[in-house]
Write a protein that holds these residues in place. Structure first.
Motif, PDB file in Angstrom:
ATOM      1  N   ASP A 145       0.824  -1.202   0.000  1.00 29.28           N
ATOM      2  CA  ASP A 145       0.000   0.000   0.000  1.00 29.28           C
ATOM      3  C   ASP A 145       0.867   1.264   0.000  1.00 29.28           C
ATOM      4  OD1 ASP A 145      -2.449   1.189  -0.165  1.00 29.28           O
ATOM      5  OD2 ASP A 145      -2.796   1.253   2.000  1.00 29.28           O
ATOM      6  N   GLY A 146       1.898   1.233  -0.799  1.00 34.59           N
ATOM      7  CA  GLY A 146       2.766   2.396  -0.932  1.00 34.59           C
ATOM      8  C   GLY A 146       3.817   2.541   0.164  1.00 34.59           C
ATOM      9  N   MET A 147       3.812   1.608   1.136  1.00 34.72           N
ATOM     10  CA  MET A 147       4.790   1.716   2.219  1.00 34.72           C
ATOM     11  C   MET A 147       5.963   0.768   1.954  1.00 34.72           C
ATOM     12  SD  MET A 147       2.326   1.785   5.578  1.00 34.72           S
ATOM     13  CE  MET A 147       1.193   0.534   5.014  1.00 34.72           C
ATOM     14  N   ASP A 148       7.147   1.277   2.136  1.00 33.53           N
ATOM     15  CA  ASP A 148       8.350   0.462   1.979  1.00 33.53           C
ATOM     16  C   ASP A 148       8.511  -0.417   3.224  1.00 33.53           C
ATOM     17  OD1 ASP A 148      10.820  -0.608   1.735  1.00 33.53           O
ATOM     18  OD2 ASP A 148      11.858   1.271   1.290  1.00 33.53           O
ATOM     19  N   VAL A 149       8.473  -1.750   3.050  1.00 31.02           N
ATOM     20  CA  VAL A 149       8.488  -2.629   4.231  1.00 31.02           C
ATOM     21  C   VAL A 149       9.824  -2.625   4.956  1.00 31.02           C
ATOM     22  CG1 VAL A 149       6.738  -4.212   3.361  1.00 31.02           C
ATOM     23  CG2 VAL A 149       9.137  -4.693   2.921  1.00 31.02           C
ATOM     24  N   THR A 150      10.878  -2.146   4.319  1.00 31.63           N
ATOM     25  CA  THR A 150      12.185  -2.191   4.969  1.00 31.63           C
ATOM     26  C   THR A 150      12.338  -1.089   6.013  1.00 31.63           C
ATOM     27  OG1 THR A 150      13.056  -0.904   3.147  1.00 31.63           O
ATOM     28  CG2 THR A 150      13.418  -3.278   3.071  1.00 31.63           C
ATOM     29  N   LYS A 151      11.467  -0.083   5.962  1.00 27.43           N
ATOM     30  CA  LYS A 151      11.577   1.011   6.937  1.00 27.43           C
ATOM     31  C   LYS A 151      10.962   0.593   8.263  1.00 27.43           C
ATOM     32  CE  LYS A 151      12.510   4.968   4.223  1.00 27.43           C
ATOM     33  NZ  LYS A 151      11.827   4.990   2.921  1.00 27.43           N
ATOM     34  N   GLU A 152      11.751   0.725   9.321  1.00 25.27           N
ATOM     35  CA  GLU A 152      11.337   0.314  10.656  1.00 25.27           C
ATOM     36  C   GLU A 152       9.970   0.895  11.057  1.00 25.27           C
ATOM     37  OE1 GLU A 152      13.032  -1.868  12.529  1.00 25.27           O
ATOM     38  OE2 GLU A 152      11.439  -1.754  14.037  1.00 25.27           O
ATOM     39  N   GLU A 153       9.778   2.186  10.749  1.00 25.57           N
ATOM     40  CA  GLU A 153       8.540   2.823  11.200  1.00 25.57           C
ATOM     41  C   GLU A 153       7.310   2.321  10.442  1.00 25.57           C
ATOM     42  OE1 GLU A 153      10.972   4.423   9.637  1.00 25.57           O
ATOM     43  OE2 GLU A 153      10.220   5.882   8.172  1.00 25.57           O
ATOM     44  N   ASN A 154       7.548   1.611   9.344  1.00 24.46           N
ATOM     45  CA  ASN A 154       6.414   1.099   8.572  1.00 24.46           C
ATOM     46  C   ASN A 154       5.935  -0.271   9.021  1.00 24.46           C
ATOM     47  OD1 ASN A 154       6.165   3.307   6.961  1.00 24.46           O
ATOM     48  ND2 ASN A 154       7.392   2.496   5.284  1.00 24.46           N
ATOM     49  N   VAL A 155       6.729  -0.930   9.886  1.00 20.76           N
ATOM     50  CA  VAL A 155       6.431  -2.325  10.211  1.00 20.76           C
ATOM     51  C   VAL A 155       5.000  -2.511  10.734  1.00 20.76           C
ATOM     52  CG1 VAL A 155       6.980  -4.201  11.803  1.00 20.76           C
ATOM     53  CG2 VAL A 155       8.792  -3.109  10.511  1.00 20.76           C
ATOM     54  N   LEU A 156       4.630  -1.742  11.750  1.00 24.62           N
ATOM     55  CA  LEU A 156       3.292  -1.945  12.302  1.00 24.62           C
ATOM     56  C   LEU A 156       2.188  -1.555  11.321  1.00 24.62           C
ATOM     57  CD1 LEU A 156       3.614  -1.158  16.121  1.00 24.62           C
ATOM     58  CD2 LEU A 156       3.429  -3.360  14.977  1.00 24.62           C
ATOM     59  N   PRO A 157       2.300  -0.386  10.637  1.00 21.50           N
ATOM     60  CA  PRO A 157       1.271  -0.072   9.637  1.00 21.50           C
ATOM     61  C   PRO A 157       1.157  -1.142   8.543  1.00 21.50           C
ATOM     62  CG  PRO A 157       2.644   1.853  10.050  1.00 21.50           C
ATOM     63  CD  PRO A 157       3.237   0.730  10.817  1.00 21.50           C
ATOM     64  N   VAL A 158       2.288  -1.712   8.136  1.00 24.30           N
ATOM     65  CA  VAL A 158       2.248  -2.755   7.101  1.00 24.30           C
ATOM     66  C   VAL A 158       1.486  -3.970   7.627  1.00 24.30           C
ATOM     67  CG1 VAL A 158       3.661  -4.496   5.936  1.00 24.30           C
ATOM     68  CG2 VAL A 158       4.273  -2.083   5.776  1.00 24.30           C
ATOM     69  N   GLN A 199      -0.767  -4.020   9.788  1.00 23.84           N
ATOM     70  CA  GLN A 199      -2.182  -3.713   9.884  1.00 23.84           C
ATOM     71  C   GLN A 199      -2.857  -3.736   8.518  1.00 23.84           C
ATOM     72  OE1 GLN A 199      -4.129  -0.223  11.948  1.00 23.84           O
ATOM     73  NE2 GLN A 199      -2.166  -0.380  12.974  1.00 23.84           N
ATOM     74  N   THR A 200      -2.091  -3.365   7.496  1.00 22.81           N
ATOM     75  CA  THR A 200      -2.641  -3.309   6.144  1.00 22.81           C
ATOM     76  C   THR A 200      -2.759  -4.704   5.551  1.00 22.81           C
ATOM     77  OG1 THR A 200      -1.495  -1.231   5.920  1.00 22.81           O
ATOM     78  CG2 THR A 200      -2.389  -2.193   3.907  1.00 22.81           C
ATOM     79  N   ALA A 201      -1.742  -5.522   5.797  1.00 28.71           N
ATOM     80  CA  ALA A 201      -1.740  -6.868   5.250  1.00 28.71           C
ATOM     81  C   ALA A 201      -1.747  -7.872   6.388  1.00 28.71           C
ATOM     82  CB  ALA A 201      -0.509  -7.073   4.367  1.00 28.71           C
ATOM     83  N   GLY A 202      -2.903  -8.448   6.662  1.00 33.00           N
ATOM     84  CA  GLY A 202      -3.021  -9.440   7.725  1.00 33.00           C
ATOM     85  C   GLY A 202      -2.568 -10.792   7.216  1.00 33.00           C
ATOM     86  N   MET A 203      -2.380 -11.711   8.148  1.00 34.83           N
ATOM     87  CA  MET A 203      -1.880 -13.015   7.720  1.00 34.83           C
ATOM     88  C   MET A 203      -2.563 -14.151   8.485  1.00 34.83           C
ATOM     89  SD  MET A 203       1.784 -13.811   6.636  1.00 34.83           S
ATOM     90  CE  MET A 203       2.534 -15.397   6.490  1.00 34.83           C
ATOM     91  N   ALA A 230     -11.138 -14.316  11.364  1.00 33.90           N
ATOM     92  CA  ALA A 230     -11.862 -13.230  12.027  1.00 33.90           C
ATOM     93  C   ALA A 230     -10.892 -12.342  12.805  1.00 33.90           C
ATOM     94  CB  ALA A 230     -12.929 -13.803  12.958  1.00 33.90           C
ATOM     95  N   GLY A 231      -9.912 -12.968  13.448  1.00 33.26           N
ATOM     96  CA  GLY A 231      -8.918 -12.208  14.203  1.00 33.26           C
ATOM     97  C   GLY A 231      -8.159 -11.238  13.308  1.00 33.26           C
ATOM     98  N   VAL A 232      -7.938 -11.632  12.073  1.00 32.39           N
ATOM     99  CA  VAL A 232      -7.252 -10.752  11.126  1.00 32.39           C
ATOM    100  C   VAL A 232      -8.215  -9.682  10.611  1.00 32.39           C
ATOM    101  CG1 VAL A 232      -6.109 -10.659   8.886  1.00 32.39           C
ATOM    102  CG2 VAL A 232      -5.580 -12.513  10.475  1.00 32.39           C
ATOM    103  N   VAL A 233      -9.444 -10.118  10.282  1.00 32.94           N
ATOM    104  CA  VAL A 233     -10.435  -9.171   9.757  1.00 32.94           C
ATOM    105  C   VAL A 233     -10.677  -8.037  10.756  1.00 32.94           C
ATOM    106  CG1 VAL A 233     -12.868  -8.916   9.096  1.00 32.94           C
ATOM    107  CG2 VAL A 233     -11.558 -10.880   8.280  1.00 32.94           C
ATOM    108  N   ALA A 234     -10.628  -8.358  12.051  1.00 36.50           N
ATOM    109  CA  ALA A 234     -10.896  -7.360  13.083  1.00 36.50           C
ATOM    110  C   ALA A 234      -9.874  -6.227  13.071  1.00 36.50           C
ATOM    111  CB  ALA A 234     -10.916  -8.022  14.460  1.00 36.50           C
ATOM    112  N   MET A 235      -8.743  -6.452  12.417  1.00 36.10           N
ATOM    113  CA  MET A 235      -7.746  -5.383  12.312  1.00 36.10           C
ATOM    114  C   MET A 235      -7.996  -4.518  11.086  1.00 36.10           C
ATOM    115  SD  MET A 235      -4.471  -7.544  13.536  1.00 36.10           S
ATOM    116  CE  MET A 235      -3.443  -6.094  13.600  1.00 36.10           C
ATOM    117  N   GLU A 236      -9.066  -4.823  10.387  1.00 31.12           N
ATOM    118  CA  GLU A 236      -9.480  -4.077   9.196  1.00 31.12           C
ATOM    119  C   GLU A 236      -8.356  -3.917   8.180  1.00 31.12           C
ATOM    120  OE1 GLU A 236     -11.343  -0.539  10.672  1.00 31.12           O
ATOM    121  OE2 GLU A 236     -13.144  -1.661  11.259  1.00 31.12           O
ATOM    122  N   PRO A 237      -7.773  -5.026   7.759  1.00 36.86           N
ATOM    123  CA  PRO A 237      -6.698  -4.936   6.769  1.00 36.86           C
ATOM    124  C   PRO A 237      -7.282  -4.753   5.369  1.00 36.86           C
ATOM    125  CG  PRO A 237      -7.121  -7.225   7.273  1.00 36.86           C
ATOM    126  CD  PRO A 237      -8.105  -6.419   8.086  1.00 36.86           C
TER     127      PRO A 237
END
Lengths: 281, 286, 271
Positions: free
Chosen positions: B73-86, B88-92, B159-166
């Motif tokens: 979603d436009g966020m570079d996964v290698t950046k430390e500050e992006n880890v949590l937003p990533v 949240q965006t992509a659940g697993m 459901a646990g992943v969906v609840a994070m609204e990814p």
């Protein structure tokens, strides 16, 4: 050494409110050298059934005869039965524990009280029979890939030289290539070792190709028992209890309905191909 | 740019000996390119060890690329500050249904993710209700996960992943440990989330019959994408699929055999209905 | 046999006990344990029994469920009883052989200890049966929160406990399965002397540990994937708040303790 099950019943938590009848009046005869598939979905009683065959679970009522002897008789040697009826559990690689692969395979025959030389001979033979490469014998079983671990685990039971080999979903969790390898291996062992093999599975397609007899379990009862072709005739009833016949069976029935004279007994791709081509010409 | 975009992604597992020297390098991903558009249903096929799970873990920032780049979603996964937003965006959703449920009551497990990202209590309840409903597990909300079937446990995990609204959910072999009924449950849930809620789905599997309804399929082997296309395109290349030792469905195999025997059957037959129709057409022409 | 362990299992039901704040239940359990070890005399026992029976009744957990939990400790009970019975000297000795003897105080001690142990197991399992592990750890976390100020990792401890409790039933089931699988390979867990028995555990314990580590690995990954990042900035789905029922319960528990102590001081019936 045939196994005969006479009116076997089994209840979990008998006498409590949670009582569940897992097996109901099971009558079966398993003849020497047969290759049998037991099919049923989770909770159908198939796992409970096979644990009766080597005495790990004792029936609530009914009798099991192994080689003509009542296995519930007081003086019956249960330990001996367990080495004659080898049971490979689901995910058998989870039971590996020794430091080397070879040692692990030795565990079974060692428990049989054999001398060291015989034990090692048995282990060697078993590993050979499952097609395991010799150069890895001294490795730790924990470093192997999933499919290899499973081979070692099967060898661990095979080393006891059972007359009957039962495998509970031996392909669970493997990828298709690994699954085919294991199934081919089992078919090969059945042919070369001349033992009775019972394959428990929830996949009709896997089993249809290999076995000569299918026992379908549903809510603790034997629903069908016969050759794959006989059993797949009931494809509609099978579907109703959540078991699918091979895709080819459906296709053949649909073609027949549309007026094409095909062989409804075809279960494999090859049989279907030949039958369709014949019907079209 | 798509919601997930990988460019020349490389991942190397480095094993070190006791002194810390490099003992072995395994290349799990070898310059992989991937482009997923929002709202798509993507399938990644491959064997164990093909690198498909390694790829999945990158999308969730559980692993970091050795080389190349990956944007979620436009966020570079290698950046430390992006880890949590990533994350949240992509659940697993993982393979083993038991090992990803944290709480001992279904609804509490579904609430675990929202709790972690600091969602206020009232909203957690809303999300839990919505998610349980989306996977059809509302009836079991007070149950212990241990008493559920494999398919039901996986639905709780979903459901646990969906609840994070990814925006996107990666399913890493969610059906490998399930029986046919459980498999059907999980796949139906994944498709429903994709169709009704517009969630982008990446399904990683080794069962070919599960990818029939996907929008686009990648086939991986030894860390490389070796085939890609729509299911119809992929299924029409039977020889190649066999070469990669994939589990070609009986219907596709049969269609291929009949074509080779001279019948007029098009490439890439996906369903039984299609094949019946094709065969009947052949008869009318004879 | 191994499935019978009920400690750590949750029994879902709608009861006033289930609804209590976990902190109340933790406190009550603590007081109950104190009471168990300081009561004296028949009256004290009557009070404790009455209280326990009332709570069991209120909890709507079938009594048979708790009794099943006791099966697992039968051996422990027998050993405790035997030690107390055979090794306590008393005023009246009924039987003597070497260091072993049966005396009046021995009988009394044995009975009291067995009752204590049974009550202890029933009482504590009642807490876990009526409280979800998550509530329990929430309760612990909140009760111990002041300790976080002196750098005790309260959240981490609570999380570890909660996970341990969730996986106990899974690991018990797994133990059962591994045991059966090794029995199918001829393993014998029942016969032999102590050393042989200990040795027989290796084929059981190694796979169990391997599996536990694998699960831990998977779980850590799954938690990370769901943005778990320690206790900071977390909100609660079920935040703990006392209500009127909880306050009443606290009061009752205090009254209970006072009664037990009073029974000890005021009416020390000989026993």
């Amino acid at each position: 050494m045939p196994i005969i099950l006479d009116k076997i019943n089994y209840c979990y938590s008998q006498g409590t409110a949670y009582q569940i009848q897992a097996l109901k009046d099971i009558n079966l005869k398993i003849d020497d050298g047969q290759f049998i598939g037991i099919i049923g979905h989770t909770g159908s009683g198939k796992s409970t059934l096979i644990q009766h065959l080597n005495g790990l679970i004792r029936a609530t009522s009914g009798t099991i005869y192994f080689n003509g002897e009542d296995i519930y008789a007081d003086d019956y040697n249960m330990k001996d039965l367990r080495s004659q009826v080898g049971l490979v559990f689901q995910y058998p690689e989870h039971q590996l524990f020794e430091t080397t692969i070879f040692e692990d395979v030795c565990f079974g025959p060692k428990n049989q009280g054999l001398d060291k030389k015989t034990v090692e001979l048995r282990a060697f033979e078993a590993l050979h029979n499952v097609g395991f490469p010799d150069e890895l014998y001294d490795q730790s079983p924990f470093d192997l890939s999933g499919g290899q671990k499973r081979r070692v685990a099967i060898a661990g039971v095979l080393a006891m030289k059972p007359q009957v080999l039962i495998l509970d979903e031996p392909t669970a969790g493997l990828d298709p290539a690994g699954r085919d390898e294991i199934l081919n291996l089992i078919a090969k062992m059945h042919k070369e070792l001349g033992i009775t093999v019972i394959l428990v599975s929830h996949s009709m397609e896997d089993v249809a190709k290999y076995v000569e007899r299918i026992i379908v379990m549903n809510s603790g009862e034997v629903m069908y028992d016969g050759t794959p072709k006989d059993v797949f005739h009931h494809y509609k009833e099978l579907e109703a209890v959540g078991l699918a016949a091979p895709q080819v069976t459906y296709l053949m029935h649909e073609l027949k309905e549309k007026g094409l004279d095909v062989d409804l007994d075809a279960t494999t791709v090859e049989e279907a191909r030949n039958s369709i081509l014949a019907a079209l010409r | 740019m798509g919601i997930i975009k990988a460019s020349k992604l490389v991942h190397e597992y480095i094993r070190r000996d006791e002194e810390g020297n490099v003992a072995a390098i395994t290349t799990a991903l070898d310059h992989v390119d991937l482009d997923v558009k929002e709202g798509q249903f993507i399938a990644i096929l491959g064997h164990n060890g093909s690198g498909k799970s390694t790829l999945a873990k990158h999308i969730n920032a559980l692993l970091s690329p050795s080389e190349g780049s990956l944007w979620v979603d436009g966020m570079d996964v290698t950046k430390e500050e992006n880890v949590l937003p990533v994350r949240q965006t992509a659940g697993m959703v993982f393979q083993n249904p038991d090992n990803q449920i944290i709480a001992s009551v279904v609804e509490e497990d579904v609430g675990f993710g929202p709790e972690n990202i600091g969602v206020p209590t009232d909203e957690i309840w809303e999300r839990v209700n919505y998610s349980l409903n989306a996977v059809g597990m509302t009836k079991y909300r007070k149950h212990s996960p241990n008493k559920l079937s494999g398919g039901q446990k996986q639905r709780v995990a979903i459901a646990g992943v969906v609840a994070m609204e990814p925006k996107c959910i990666v399913f890493d072999e969610p059906t490998a440990m399930l029986d046919p009924n459980g498999r059907k449950e999980v796949l139906e849930t994944a498709h429903a989330l994709n169709k009704k809620k517009g969630v982008t789905v990446i399904l990683i599997t080794h069962y070919m019959e599960e990818v029939v309804d996907a929008d686009y399929v990648y086939v991986m082997e030894k860390g490389n994408v070796v085939m890609q296309g729509t299911p119809r395109e992929i299924f029409s290349r039977v020889d190649e699929l066999k070469e990669h030792r994939l589990d070609v469905p009986q219907i596709t195999l049969l269609a291929d055999e009949l074509r080779n025997a001279g019948l007029d059957i098009p490439l890439g037959v996906l369903t039984r209905e299609e094949l019946v129709e094709c065969i009947m057409k052949c008869r009318n022409h004879m | 046999m191994i499935r019978d362990i009920t400690i750590g299992q949750y029994y879902p039901a709608e009861s006033p006990i289930h609804k209590l704040d976990p902190r109340v239940k933790l406190f009550t359990t603590l007081i109950y344990i104190i009471a168990l070890f300081c009561f004296k005399g028949v009256l004290g026992l009557v009070i404790i029994t009455a209280a326990l029976a009332a709570v069991i009744k209120l909890s709507k957990v079938p009594f048979s469920f708790m009794v099943k939990g006791l099966k697992a400790i039968v051996v422990l009970l027998l050993i405790t009883a035997a030690f107390n019975l055979l090794l306590t000297p008393g005023d009246v000795t009924l039987w003597k052989w070497g260091v072993f003897q049966i005396s009046d105080s021995g009988i009394k001690n044995a009975v009291v200890m067995v009752i204590r142990l049974i009550y202890l197991i029933v009482g504590t399992s009642l807490m876990t049966l009526t409280t979800t592990p998550n509530q329990l750890t929430d309760g612990l976390e909140k009760s111990l929160a002041p300790l976080a100020k002196i750098n005790v990792p309260v959240h981490a401890i609570a999380m570890m406990m909660s996970i341990a409790l969730r996986f106990i039933p899974i690991l018990i089931e797994e133990t059962d399965k591994i045991m059966k699988a090794q029995m199918a390979r001829g393993a014998d867990f029942e016969n032999g002397n102590l050393i042989q028995k200990a040795k027989a555990m290796i084929p059981l314990l190694v796979p169990l540990f391997v599996s536990a580590f694998r699960r831990a690995d998977d779980l850590a990954m799954a938690m990370e994937a769901r943005c778990y990042n320690g206790g900071e900035g977390r909100t609660k789905m079920k935040p703990l708040k006392y209500n009127a029922q909880d306050r009443k319960a606290y009061l009752l528990v205090i009254v209970f303790l006072i009664l037990v102590i009073a029974a000890r001081i005021v009416l020390p019936f000989p026993m």
